[in-house]
Design a protein around this motif. Structure first.
Motif, PDB file in Angstrom:
ATOM      1  N   ASN A 147       0.860  -1.179   0.000  1.00  0.00           N
ATOM      2  CA  ASN A 147       0.000   0.000   0.000  1.00  0.00           C
ATOM      3  C   ASN A 147       0.894   1.226   0.000  1.00  0.00           C
ATOM      4  O   ASN A 147       1.914   1.246   0.674  1.00  0.00           O
ATOM      5  CB  ASN A 147      -0.892   0.001   1.250  1.00  0.00           C
ATOM      6  CG  ASN A 147      -2.032   0.995   1.144  1.00  0.00           C
ATOM      7  OD1 ASN A 147      -1.919   2.002   0.463  1.00  0.00           O
ATOM      8  ND2 ASN A 147      -3.121   0.710   1.810  1.00  0.00           N
ATOM      9  N   GLU A 199      -8.588   7.458 -11.838  1.00  0.00           N
ATOM     10  CA  GLU A 199      -9.785   6.644 -11.666  1.00  0.00           C
ATOM     11  C   GLU A 199     -10.817   7.417 -10.855  1.00  0.00           C
ATOM     12  O   GLU A 199     -10.469   8.105  -9.891  1.00  0.00           O
ATOM     13  CB  GLU A 199      -9.461   5.334 -10.935  1.00  0.00           C
ATOM     14  CG  GLU A 199      -8.551   4.396 -11.698  1.00  0.00           C
ATOM     15  CD  GLU A 199      -8.231   3.144 -10.900  1.00  0.00           C
ATOM     16  OE1 GLU A 199      -8.777   2.987  -9.785  1.00  0.00           O
ATOM     17  OE2 GLU A 199      -7.431   2.318 -11.388  1.00  0.00           O
ATOM     18  N   ILE A 256      -8.918  10.656  -2.667  1.00  0.00           N
ATOM     19  CA  ILE A 256      -7.666  10.179  -2.058  1.00  0.00           C
ATOM     20  C   ILE A 256      -7.484  10.894  -0.729  1.00  0.00           C
ATOM     21  O   ILE A 256      -7.894  12.040  -0.571  1.00  0.00           O
ATOM     22  CB  ILE A 256      -6.437  10.408  -2.970  1.00  0.00           C
ATOM     23  CG1 ILE A 256      -6.309  11.889  -3.364  1.00  0.00           C
ATOM     24  CG2 ILE A 256      -6.503   9.510  -4.201  1.00  0.00           C
ATOM     25  CD1 ILE A 256      -5.045  12.219  -4.125  1.00  0.00           C
ATOM     26  N   ARG A 258       1.444   6.494  -8.345  1.00  0.00           N
ATOM     27  CA  ARG A 258      -0.011   6.420  -8.208  1.00  0.00           C
ATOM     28  C   ARG A 258      -0.411   6.520  -6.743  1.00  0.00           C
ATOM     29  O   ARG A 258       0.120   5.814  -5.890  1.00  0.00           O
ATOM     30  CB  ARG A 258      -0.553   5.127  -8.805  1.00  0.00           C
ATOM     31  CG  ARG A 258      -2.035   4.889  -8.478  1.00  0.00           C
ATOM     32  CD  ARG A 258      -2.718   3.954  -9.438  1.00  0.00           C
ATOM     33  NE  ARG A 258      -2.870   4.574 -10.755  1.00  0.00           N
ATOM     34  CZ  ARG A 258      -3.701   4.112 -11.694  1.00  0.00           C
ATOM     35  NH1 ARG A 258      -4.453   3.051 -11.464  1.00  0.00           N
ATOM     36  NH2 ARG A 258      -3.779   4.721 -12.863  1.00  0.00           N
ATOM     37  N   PRO A 299      -3.466   5.657  -4.490  1.00  0.00           N
ATOM     38  CA  PRO A 299      -4.755   4.968  -4.475  1.00  0.00           C
ATOM     39  C   PRO A 299      -5.665   5.570  -3.426  1.00  0.00           C
ATOM     40  O   PRO A 299      -5.215   6.094  -2.407  1.00  0.00           O
ATOM     41  CB  PRO A 299      -4.358   3.535  -4.108  1.00  0.00           C
ATOM     42  CG  PRO A 299      -3.151   3.708  -3.221  1.00  0.00           C
ATOM     43  CD  PRO A 299      -2.431   4.934  -3.733  1.00  0.00           C
ATOM     44  N   ALA A 327      -8.291   7.075  -7.929  1.00  0.00           N
ATOM     45  CA  ALA A 327      -6.831   7.165  -7.855  1.00  0.00           C
ATOM     46  C   ALA A 327      -6.359   8.391  -8.620  1.00  0.00           C
ATOM     47  O   ALA A 327      -7.028   8.872  -9.541  1.00  0.00           O
ATOM     48  CB  ALA A 327      -6.182   5.905  -8.426  1.00  0.00           C
TER      49      ALA A 327
END
Length: 421
Positions: free
Chosen positions: A120, A192, A272, A291, A293, A298
């Motif tokens: 993560n 995203e 985010i 990136r 997440p 994202a």
């Protein structure tokens, strides 16, 4: 400058292996070696050479568990892969063809699930919405050193040493103020969203904290009262950074971005939320995608860690406007093909564009590309203004046509070693 003595070694947080595509066809994989930040601190401006870049991530800090720091065994981990850009930097300039595809590299980041580590990119206890980022500020090293509880914007301005008075010059070169290792942001993209095929109203911020002045240096900063309308895959305009970002040891990227849903903030969708650390180890001097997440989507940030870099502040006054026109201004830095969008919009009267800060490799250059389209005639004028990097001082150029005069000023500076310089 903040001390790194209380900071856990980055080498204890993760191990990484990288395979260029040629090596993947039969050569043995290379295992990246990581150094202790205390060693990097002894040579603060110049961390060691090009190795694999990976985001430092922890689901639980050693400060909480009380367990000693140690290198994580590869055998106990899971792997994720990230696509990287051209290993050779994809050099391009004003008059060069930038259409060639970059060779992809595959990066495998191996994390251990022991001791609370996880695959993560978001640090544990770094959420804004539940308030966890503001708790335990004295027990977690990154909350202490990056002064997370202080919500003040960085007080250090750009161009801090553009005209210093204490230079020692040898053979025409200042040896008092030299290049630093710095972080360059190229673009921020909404990668995203939870909405299929539609636009969203987006607001919030992305900021970076470094060791010179760990207060908030905003890269994106959008108020809820004036959100932007974007779709998945769209670029998010960068409002900063305000100054160059120092990265000899590590930097912290903090973010809280939300999708506006209705009149009340409590109904907004969290895109985010949290913080991540980027360490000094990695492939320097070439762009890569980081990136972030989130629960609601994202965000992709394209950035690079530049070794021996200087700060370029771009100022563009516009005068003698005879008729309205559309203007786009993009920047190519240090020979890379990754574009930095500095401005894209309509101009109807004399004004000054937002000041932009770009990081440039020493002994390299920036190319400012202008596209001017007159609304009355739809005539298209394209101009390129190249500037060679310097340690101090400034350079100017002008663009003039039948309906506008565009002045371009680039001011060069290094970073101060601390706020008292």
């Amino acid at each position: 400058m903040a001390s790194s003595r209380s900071r856990p070694p980055l080498s204890s947080m993760f191990m990484a292996r990288w395979w260029p595509s040629a090596l993947a066809r039969g050569a043995s994989p290379l295992v990246a070696a990581f150094i202790n930040p205390a060693t990097a601190r002894s040579l603060p401006r110049f961390p060691r050479g090009s190795r694999n870049m990976a985001a430092v991530s922890r689901a639980q800090a050693d400060d909480e568990s009380g367990k000693p720091h140690r290198r994580l065994p590869i055998s106990s981990g899971k792997a994720i892969t990230v696509s990287k850009g051209n290993e050779n930097g994809n050099v391009a300039g004003c008059d060069q063809d930038r259409s060639s595809a970059a060779e992809d590299l595959t990066v495998e980041i191996v994390f251990s699930e022991e001791d609370g580590y996880a695959v993560n990119d978001v640090l544990a206890q770094s959420r804004h919405r539940d308030g966890s980022i503001y708790r335990g500020v004295d027990s977690l090293w990154w909350k202490r050193e990056y002064r997370i509880a202080d919500r003040t914007e960085t007080r250090l301005e750009a161009m801090a040493l553009s005209n210093p008075t204490n230079c020692v010059v040898l053979d025409g070169t200042c040896i008092t103020h030299d290049a630093f290792s710095m972080l360059q942001f190229y673009s921020v993209e909404l990668a995203e969203v939870p909405v299929d095929g539609g636009s969203v109203e987006l607001y919030g911020y992305i900021a970076v904290r470094d060791d010179i002045d760990p207060l908030l240096n905003y890269v994106v900063n959008i108020s809820r009262d004036d959100p932007i309308v974007v779709e998945e895959g769209s670029l998010i305009n960068m409002t900063g950074p305000k100054r160059g970002t120092y990265i000899a040891d590590s930097v912290l990227i903090e973010y809280d971005m939300r999708i506006k849903v209705g009149e009340e903030e409590k109904y907004d969708i969290q895109l985010i939320d949290g913080a991540s650390i980027i360490g000094p180890e990695g492939n320097w001097n070439r762009p890569f995608t980081f990136r972030i997440p989130g629960d609601g989507g994202a965000v992709d940030i394209i950035l690079s860690c530049l070794l021996y870099a200087v700060e370029a502040t771009v100022e563009v006054p516009i005068s003698e406007v005879q008729s309205s026109f559309n203007l786009s201004m993009e920047c190519l830095s240090s020979g890379f093909s990754e574009e930095i969008r500095l401005f894209d919009g309509a101009v109807a009267e004399s004004c000054g564009l937002k000041r932009s800060v770009v990081v440039v490799l020493k002994n390299s250059s920036i190319d400012l590309e202008f596209k001017v389209v007159a609304l009355s005639s739809s005539s298209d004028h394209q101009h390129c203004c190249p500037f060679r990097a310097k340690t101090h001082g400034h350079d100017t150029q002008e663009i003039k046509n039948d309906f506008v005069l565009i002045s371009v000023k680039v001011t060069w500076s290094t970073l101060p070693g601390n706020l008292s310089d």
